[in-house]
Scaffold this motif. Structure first.
Motif: not given
Length: 697
Positions: A629-635, A641-649, A651-660
């Motif tokens: 799910e993390a790979v699909e959301a970031l892809a 072309n929605r890569v910015n600091k306010d993107n919710a996806e 933030r979710r992917v970064s929280e997923f990596l921090v948790h792992r």
């Protein structure tokens, strides 16, 4: 609209007698209030299920002793084994320091509380100890340590002192600027005052010299008379001293006689008072027995009435405070809505004026552009010319007509894109598409577009998978060096491998992506090939420094060249990788995502580690994710072309990596502690001295 809102809100204030008086009593925001509000307030200053007005009290105020039913409010500063003096100040607050202004702890008590000692948390966590503490009333069911109202007010005073220290630090910065201005002003005033004093002293000295010369004889006569008067006064003072000594002796003799008479009267009165007290005590004991019997009968009757009355008063008090808070909130909302409505009206008028101005400017700009470039008529002529040339080029093909050629030319020019702005390249792309459409129907074209779209998404998934894997590996290595620094021995310098910086992850990923062969599991759009020139000249080429500029042909002539020349002579937009904007854009988006996610993950991982006690704080994930799910959301974010600091996806992917990462560090720390415990137990079992085998002599 604001008047309608005001009337609807005033209808909700039916119980308020006078709105204006209540509004005047409310505190308006001031500059000092803004400075105080800029400092974050400590947490845990009010117990759970407290009265509503307690949340509005300042930290300098004590919580009162309310009349409430038993168990309605439980005063607690925190959980058992939790250092409340640090947790109560918040995570971003500075560490508390020694307060030398109160050496004897008269203002705030710093008594040792065993329930809030982190080193005793494992002891209080035992089942028997916890059960015993609940039975004695020292803790609640959810593990909070119970304290008295006095201890809780002492804790509020400590939070208030720490909070005001931070407020004073902010105000000190403001006061320093004002103090400098005041010092300069005082210096100017002092200089002016000293100048005035000097001028005045000079004038007085000159006047005294003049007066002394004029009245020298008169002053000599006055001095002689003053000496005579002083001599008479000294003689009078001597006489008065002798007279006062005589009077003191007479008064002392009379006082001794009076004191003897008073002493005799006091002794007689003491004997009478003793007899009266004995009689009074006997009567009081009799009356006390009767009173205790009467109170014992009335106490049981009044106990139930008191409990019911306390519950009713408590409920009425809570309802009254909630109603007061609601009334004040509605009044402040009325005041704020009026201010916002006026601001919205002004902004709307300005927006209308700006919109009308922009429309007029766009109209003028469009008219000038059409006059300069021929407008839509020129583009229509180009498409029409392309259709005619294509019909001549494909004349005799099955189903070819002028109408079909014009339609294909219009669609091809719409779909052809070139990032380099080369007109000949754009026309080459259009011709290639028109040739494909004459050979294949529309259904295979859609299928080819879907295959291209799926390949792009698969390319993004593979690159994102490699990106997340490298970020997790790099951040975990750096965090492990810090987290296990006190447990694992430091490696030798020759074996130590310096970790790379966070911003080098993007360069590493770009190296993976930009390689000639790429990785074995990635998808590439083809290798770059260097095409040698067709002809080689032996003669020396002339310099282009003074050469006249090459004339640029019009688009109509380029269209004729496109369909007259051979197809092999035109540049192929598919085979040449520099004209594919998708691959370059995807790589840029992947690099941008790598920079943002690596920075966010590194910061949050270091914030979640506690090196002192060797534990981590796992972040709360509202929506748990899996690796796919993390790979699909970031892809999806990279492709769209929605890569910015306010993107919710993001933030979710970064929280997923921090948790792992934090979870893996926690599991590894548990294993290390188990190993240390086993080593310690094995060392304790070894004897300090083992005697050797003794042989008989």
């Amino acid at each position: 609209m604001s008047s309608a809102k005001t009337r609807s809100l005033e209808s909700e204030l039916g119980s308020i007698a006078d709105i204006d008086i209540t509004l005047l009593t409310l505190r308006k925001p001031t500059d000092l209030k803004k400075v105080i509000d800029s400092v974050p307030k400590p947490i845990r200053a009010v117990p759970k299920n407290g009265l509503p007005l307690w949340y509005r009290l300042g930290l300098e105020s004590k919580l009162p002793v309310p009349k409430m039913p038993e168990g309605k409010i439980v005063f607690s500063r925190g959980k058992i084994g939790e250092d409340v003096r640090r947790v109560g100040l918040g995570s971003d607050a500075p560490a508390p320091t020694f307060d030398l202004t109160d050496p004897y702890c008269n203002n705030v008590s710093y008594d040792y509380v065993a329930l809030h000692d982190p080193h005793l948390a494992h002891h209080f966590a035992q089942k028997l100890a916890r059960k015993r503490m609940k039975l004695l009333g020292y803790c609640t069911k959810d593990g909070r340590a119970v304290c008295s109202l006095k201890e809780f007010n002492q804790y509020r005073k400590y939070l208030y002192n720490q909070f005001m220290d931070r407020v004073h630090m902010e105000m000190k910065k403001i006061d320093e600027r004002a103090r400098d201005d005041l010092t300069l002003k005082k210096v100017e005033v002092d200089v002016f005052r000293r100048q005035q004093i000097f001028v005045k002293a000079e004038r007085a000295r000159e006047h005294m010299e003049k007066v002394t010369k004029e009245h020298a004889d008169e002053w000599a006569e006055k001095k002689r008379l003053a000496k005579e008067q002083e001599k008479k006064i000294q003689e009078r003072m001597k006489y008065l001293a002798e007279f006062n000594a005589k009077q003191r002796k007479e008064r002392a003799s009379k006082a001794r006689e009076k004191q003897n008479r008073i002493k005799q009267r006091v002794q007689a009165a003491a004997e009478m008072e003793l007899r009266r007290k004995i009689t009074m005590i006997r009567q009081w004991r009799t009356n006390e027995r009767k009173r205790l019997n009467r109170l014992k009968q009335d106490r049981e009757a009044k106990q139930k009435w008191k409990e019911d009355d306390a519950n009713n008063k408590w409920k009425a008090r809570v309802d009254a405070q909630n109603q007061k808070i609601q009334e004040e909130a509605i009044l402040l909302k009325l005041y704020t809505d009026d201010m916002n409505a006026a601001a919205m009206r002004r902004a709307k008028r300005a927006e209308i004026c700006a919109y009308n101005t922009d429309l007029e400017l766009q109209r003028i700009r469009l008219a000038n552009f059409k006059l300069m470039h021929g407008g839509d008529l020129k583009a229509a002529k180009l498409v029409r010319k392309m259709g005619v040339e294509f019909e001549k080029y494909k004349r005799g093909a099955k189903g070819m007509s002028k109408e079909l050629a014009q339609r294909l030319a219009s669609e091809a020019m719409t779909m052809a894109v070139s990032t380099q702005g080369d007109a000949l390249m754009t026309l080459g792309q259009a011709r290639t598409r028109m040739d494909i459409e004459t050979l294949l129907p529309s259904a295979p074209l859609k299928l080819l577009d879907e295959i291209l779209e799926s390949s792009i998404r698969e390319f993004a998934r593979r690159r994102v998978h490699l990106l997340l894997r490298d970020i997790q590996r790099m951040v975990r290595l750096r965090a492990a060096v810090v987290f296990f620094g006190n447990i694992r021995p430091a490696p030798k310098k020759r074996e130590l491998k310096q970790p790379r910086r966070v911003h080098q992850i993007a360069s590493e990923l770009s190296g993976h992506i930009g390689g000639a062969g790429g990785r074995s599991g990635s998808i590439a759009f083809g290798e770059v090939e260097n095409i040698p020139p067709v002809t080689i000249f032996d003669t020396e080429m002339k310099s282009i420094k003074d050469r006249p500029p090459t004339p640029v042909p019009s688009k109509t002539k380029l269209a004729e060249v496109t369909f007259i020349d051979r197809l092999e002579d035109l540049p192929d937009p598919i085979a040449h990788p520099s004209y594919l904007p998708e691959r370059k854009k995807l790589l840029e988006m992947v690099n941008a995502a790598a920079r943002q996610i690596s920075r966010m993950v590194n910061q949050r991982v270091h914030d979640g580690m506690d090196v002192t006690i060797g534990t981590v704080t796992l972040p709360h994930m509202r929506h748990p994710m899996e690796w796919g799910e993390a790979v699909e959301a970031l892809a999806s974010a990279v492709v769209d072309n929605r890569v910015n600091k306010d993107n919710a996806e993001i933030r979710r992917v970064s929280e997923f990596l921090v948790h792992r990462i934090l979870r893996s560090l926690l599991m590894e720390m548990k294993e290390e502690k188990m190993k240390m415990k086993q080593r310690a137990s094995s060392e304790e079992q070894k004897d300090f001295y083992v005697p050797s085998n003794v042989t008989a002599g």
